[in-house]
Motif scaffolding. Structure first.
Motif, PDB file in Angstrom:
ATOM      1  N   CYS A  26       0.854  -1.191   0.000  1.00 28.21           N
ATOM      2  CA  CYS A  26       0.000   0.000   0.000  1.00 28.21           C
ATOM      3  C   CYS A  26       0.887   1.237   0.000  1.00 28.21           C
ATOM      4  O   CYS A  26       1.065   1.883   1.015  1.00 28.21           O
ATOM      5  N   ASP A  28       0.753   3.873  -2.286  1.00 29.61           N
ATOM      6  CA  ASP A  28       0.277   4.914  -3.205  1.00 29.61           C
ATOM      7  C   ASP A  28       0.834   6.271  -2.831  1.00 29.61           C
ATOM      8  O   ASP A  28       0.844   6.638  -1.669  1.00 29.61           O
ATOM      9  N   SER A 128      -6.604   5.022  -1.976  1.00 26.80           N
ATOM     10  CA  SER A 128      -5.346   4.582  -1.366  1.00 26.80           C
ATOM     11  C   SER A 128      -5.591   4.081   0.045  1.00 26.80           C
ATOM     12  O   SER A 128      -6.350   4.684   0.793  1.00 26.80           O
TER      13      SER A 128
END
Ligand code: ADP
Ligand code: MG
Length: 325
Positions: A26, A28, A128
Motif C-alpha cells: 500500500c 500509493d 489509497s
C-alpha cells in the motif's frame, strides 16, 4: 513447512511482520497523501472540498461466514460497503484505513488475499490504503474499515421534496437471492468464471457491484440501499419529512433473479423490497430535471405507499434487515 511463506501462520509472522507486508503493498503516492502507512498517523493535505468520513464493521458470524466467503471477497466487500456510503453522499472516495482483529491461527496468505480484494476495488476507484490497526482476536475475525471521501456538493437524506421522482441505479434483490443460494450451497466460490445465473446472483452478494452516478447536480436526496429498499426509502422520508409512493412493476429486477425466483418459488419483488445489501443508490430529483436512473415512484406530502400491478394502493412498512431484532 514453517519456511514456506504460503503456509505461515500469523503467530510466526507477528504483528510487525504483517504490517511490514501490508505497507509494502500500500504505497500509493498522491498529492493529497503526505504520509501513508508507517508513522503514528497518516498525514493528508487539506483542500477546499468537504470531507466525508464513514466507518463500517464486518464481524465473523454476523456479517460473514468464512465457510461461504473467501478472504479476497471479504476484503473487496469491506471496502465496497464504505464506497457505497461515500457515493451516496455525492462524494469521491479516496483514503481508506482498515483495522483487523485476527485469530492467531489465521494464515498470512489469507490476510494477503484479504488485501488483494481490498486493493482490487481500491484500484478501480483510485482509493489509497493509508493506515489501519492490527490486533489478535480471541474469537472470530473482525474487520473495520474507515473511508474518507471528498466532495463539493453533498447530497443528504434530507432534501427530498413533494413532486420529486424517486430513482434507483441498479437492479434490486439479487444479493438477497445470492445469499439464499449460498446458504444452500454451503461452500465457497473461488472463481467467478462461466457465470451461471445462480453464480451471478451469488457474486452480487459476495462482491457487490458499486456503480457511481455520472452526475449528482440535480439530486435532492440520496441513500445507498444497504438494509432494503423499503427501509432505506423510509429513511429518506423520515429525514426529509415527506411521503412516497412506489410502483411494484417499476422495481428493476434482473433476468437472473426472475429466472431463479421461479425455480425457488420465491417472490423476487419481496427480495427487492426487503432483501438488503444491494448497495444500489436510491435518489430523488425534481420531476423536470435531467437525471439518469430507473424511475420507481414519487415523493408525496405524506404516507408511504406501494401500488401493485392492478393499481391497488397499500401502505408499506419499513421491513428489512435490522441488527438486534
Ligand atoms: P500504533 O501502535 O501507533 O497504532 P501500529 O504499529 O499499529 O502503530 O501501526 C503502524 C502503522 O501501520 C500505522 O501507519 C498504521 O496506520 C499502519 N497499520 C497498522 N495496521 C494496519 C493494517 N491492518 N492495515 C493497514 N495499515 C495498518
Ligand atoms: Mg496500532
Amino acid at each position: 513447512m514453517i519456511n514456506d511463506p504460503e503456509s505461515m501462520r500469523l503467530f510466526q509472522t507477528g504483528e510487525f511482520g504483517l504490517i511490514r507486508n501490508i505497507r509494502g503493498r500500500c504505497q500509493d503516492k498522491t498529492d493529497s497523501i503526505i504520509t501513508g502507512i508507517g508513522d503514528d498517523t497518516a498525514v493528508l493535505r487539506g483542500s477546499s472540498k468537504k470531507i466525508l468520513v464513514t466507518s463500517d464493521m464486518l464481524v465473523e458470524g454476523v456479517h460473514f461466514d468464512l465457510s461461504f466467503t473467501t478472504f479476497f471477497q471479504l476484503g473487496y466487500k469491506s471496502l465496497a460497503v464504505s464506497v457505497s456510503d461515500i457515493l451516496a453522499m455525492g462524494g469521491k472516495p479516496e483514503h481508506f484505513l482498515i483495522s483487523i482483529a485476527i485469530p492467531a491461527n489465521c494464515l498470512t496468505n489469507q490476510i494477503d488475499e484479504l488485501y488483494s480484494g481490498i486493493l482490487q476495488l481500491a484500484k478501480e476507484f483510485g482509493i489509497s490504503v493509508i493506515g489501519g490497526d492490527t490486533s489478535a482476536s480471541r474469537d472470530g475475525l473482525i474487520i473495520n474499515g474507515t473511508l474518507i471521501g471528498y466532495g463539493r456538493k453533498i447530497v443528504t437524506r434530507a432534501g427530498a421534496r413533494p413532486g420529486d421522482l424517486i430513482y434507483v441505479n441498479n437492479t434490486l434483490g439479487d444479493s438477497a437471492m445470492g445469499l439464499k443460494l449460498l446458504m444452500k450451497r454451503r461452500k465457497r466460490v473461488h472463481k467467478f468464471t462461466n457465470l451461471t445465473p445462480s453464480l451471478k446472483l451469488i457474486k452480487k452478494h459476495l462482491m457487490p457491484e458499486i456503480i457511481p452516478l455520472k452526475s449528482i447536480s440535480n439530486l435532492t436526496s440520496m441513500i445507498d440501499i444497504s438494509d432494503g429498499l423499503l427501509i432505506d426509502l423510509n429513511h429518506i422520508c423520515d429525514e426529509s419529512n415527506v411521503g412516497a409512493v412506489i410502483y411494484r412493476e417499476k422495481i428493476p429486477l434482473s433476468s437472473e433473479l426472475i429466472d431463479i425466483s421461479r425455480k425457488e418459488k420465491t417472490d423476487p419483488v419481496q427480495l427487492a423490497l426487503k432483501g438488503g445489501e444491494d448497495y444500489a443508490l436510491l435518489f430523488t430529483a425534481p420531476a423536470n430535471s435531467k437525471v439518469k436512473g430507473i424511475k420507481i415512484g414519487e415523493i408525496t406530502e405524506k404516507g408511504r405507499f406501494i401500488i401493485d400491478e392492478e393499481g391497488k394502493k397499500k401502505k408499506f412498512k419499513p421491513e428489512g434487515y435490522e441488527h438486534f431484532k
